[in-house]
Write a protein that holds these residues in place. Structure first.
Motif, PDB file in Angstrom:
ATOM      1  N   GLY A  18       0.788  -1.220   0.000  1.00  0.00           N
ATOM      2  CA  GLY A  18       0.000   0.000   0.000  1.00  0.00           C
ATOM      3  C   GLY A  18       0.822   1.274   0.000  1.00  0.00           C
ATOM      4  O   GLY A  18       2.050   1.263   0.003  1.00  0.00           O
ATOM      5  N   THR A  19       0.109   2.395   0.021  1.00  0.00           N
ATOM      6  CA  THR A  19       0.712   3.724   0.059  1.00  0.00           C
ATOM      7  C   THR A  19      -0.072   4.611   1.011  1.00  0.00           C
ATOM      8  O   THR A  19      -1.228   4.317   1.336  1.00  0.00           O
ATOM      9  N   GLY A  20       0.560   5.703   1.425  1.00  0.00           N
ATOM     10  CA  GLY A  20      -0.101   6.656   2.308  1.00  0.00           C
ATOM     11  C   GLY A  20       0.535   6.685   3.678  1.00  0.00           C
ATOM     12  O   GLY A  20       1.734   6.405   3.837  1.00  0.00           O
ATOM     13  N   LYS A  21      -0.242   7.018   4.679  1.00  0.00           N
ATOM     14  CA  LYS A  21       0.235   7.053   6.062  1.00  0.00           C
ATOM     15  C   LYS A  21       0.798   5.688   6.447  1.00  0.00           C
ATOM     16  O   LYS A  21       0.216   4.648   6.129  1.00  0.00           O
ATOM     17  N   LEU A  43      -6.445  -3.026   4.574  1.00  0.00           N
ATOM     18  CA  LEU A  43      -5.858  -1.725   4.890  1.00  0.00           C
ATOM     19  C   LEU A  43      -4.898  -1.206   3.823  1.00  0.00           C
ATOM     20  O   LEU A  43      -4.643   0.000   3.757  1.00  0.00           O
ATOM     21  N   LYS A  44      -4.366  -2.088   2.971  1.00  0.00           N
ATOM     22  CA  LYS A  44      -3.406  -1.621   1.967  1.00  0.00           C
ATOM     23  C   LYS A  44      -4.063  -0.696   0.943  1.00  0.00           C
ATOM     24  O   LYS A  44      -3.361   0.029   0.221  1.00  0.00           O
ATOM     25  N   GLU A  45      -5.378  -0.688   0.876  1.00  0.00           N
ATOM     26  CA  GLU A  45      -6.075   0.234  -0.017  1.00  0.00           C
ATOM     27  C   GLU A  45      -6.067   1.663   0.523  1.00  0.00           C
ATOM     28  O   GLU A  45      -6.385   2.596  -0.217  1.00  0.00           O
ATOM     29  N   TYR A 260     -12.628  -1.229  12.701  1.00  0.00           N
ATOM     30  CA  TYR A 260     -12.172  -0.495  13.883  1.00  0.00           C
ATOM     31  C   TYR A 260     -10.792   0.126  13.629  1.00  0.00           C
ATOM     32  O   TYR A 260     -10.536   1.278  13.999  1.00  0.00           O
ATOM     33  N   MET A 261      -9.925  -0.649  13.007  1.00  0.00           N
ATOM     34  CA  MET A 261      -8.581  -0.144  12.713  1.00  0.00           C
ATOM     35  C   MET A 261      -8.637   1.015  11.725  1.00  0.00           C
ATOM     36  O   MET A 261      -7.965   2.040  11.904  1.00  0.00           O
ATOM     37  N   LEU A 262      -9.432   0.852  10.687  1.00  0.00           N
ATOM     38  CA  LEU A 262      -9.558   1.907   9.680  1.00  0.00           C
ATOM     39  C   LEU A 262     -10.108   3.193  10.290  1.00  0.00           C
ATOM     40  O   LEU A 262      -9.560   4.286  10.056  1.00  0.00           O
ATOM     41  N   ALA A 263     -11.156   3.075  11.085  1.00  0.00           N
ATOM     42  CA  ALA A 263     -11.750   4.270  11.694  1.00  0.00           C
ATOM     43  C   ALA A 263     -10.771   4.939  12.649  1.00  0.00           C
ATOM     44  O   ALA A 263     -10.670   6.189  12.696  1.00  0.00           O
TER      45      ALA A 263
END
Length: 268
Positions: A18-21, A43-45, A260-263
């Motif tokens: 993935g990319t980002g934070k 989460l890699k999205e 939960y992790m994403l939020a």
């Protein structure tokens, strides 16, 4: 992408997606990076993920004792710090499962400014009490006598809630088969490090970032009553309880944990 680097003569393998934070996922005892496979797919999205095989797990070599001193939880945290330095990561979100949570707390104590947030996934800031220490020592002796694979075969099923054990015995058996690759000395090294780790509730009290807590109502390794006490310590906590869940929500409650992790990460 799979990469590796050398830390104190040990070859450490880790994976990027993935990319980002940047989000770092640390696995627990008797596991490797693949315990997070479903979370990585999700989460890699959204984020850049770093998922190591901790020293002694998966494809990574164990750490060696220094000056006759046993390897500690802090030593594993320093290895993670070296990995982040290699990847030129100045700040990240770190989420640790069980033993990975102990390492996350050790990292947070020494490098608080490197964390945008951190989370304990079925983990605790409490040190082992005397009963738990005695159980760890017995575990080390049992591994000496019967081997690490036999020890994990007996302990892994206890990490799951009753419903999951009834409905997914093949998944648990698959985890047991994968865990058979562990070298007994590496497992004993983990147990000694966990047994000797200090209480780190002060890390939670002083946390300058929100802390995520994932708790299972049937978790015998990180009991809900213990973790709820700690969840009140940070200035800001995100607390999620998995009803009927044990110690392994990565598998037992995949969709809930992913969301939960994403939020949590998006809210930082």
């Amino acid at each position: 992408m799979t990469k590796q680097f050398t830390y104190q003569s040990a070859n450490i393998v880790y994976h990027l997606a993935g990319t980002g934070k940047t989000v770092v996922l640390l696995h627990g005892f008797g596991e490797d990076c693949h315990i997070w496979d479903e979370q990585v797919l999700f989460l890699k999205e959204y984020f850049r993920l770093i998922i190591p095989d901790l020293p002694g797990s998966g494809a990574s070599d164990p750490l060696r004792e220094k000056n006759g001193q046993p390897v500690s939880i802090d030593d594993y945290a320093e290895c993670v710090a070296a990995l982040l330095e290699k990847e030129q990561v100045e700040s990240c979100v770190m989420l640790g499962h069980s033993m990975g949570g102990y390492i996350t707390l050790a990292f947070a104590e020494k490098y608080p400014l490197a964390l945008d947030g951190f989370g304990l996934i079925h983990s605790t800031a409490f040190a082992d009490n005397e009963e738990k220490k005695a159980n760890r020592l017995r575990g080390i002796e049992i591994m000496d006598q019967y081997g690490g694979a036999s020890f994990l075969r007996n302990t892994i099923p206890n990490l799951f809630g009753e419903k999951y054990k009834r409905t997914h015995p093949e998944m648990i058996e698959g985890l047991i088969r994968r865990a058979a690759a562990f070298k007994t000395p590496a497992l004993q090294q983990y147990y000694m490090a966990m047994m000797q780790r200090p209480d780190r509730t002060a890390v939670l009290s002083k946390a300058g970032v929100p802390v995520l807590f994932i708790i299972g109502t049937e978790d015998v390794a990180a009991p809900m009553k213990d973790v709820l006490q700690q969840a009140r310590l940070p200035l800001k906590s995100y607390i999620h309880i998995i009803e009927g869940g044990g110690h392994m929500s990565m598998w037992e409650a995949t969709t809930e944990l992913n969301n939960y992790m994403l939020a949590y990460i998006n809210g930082l």
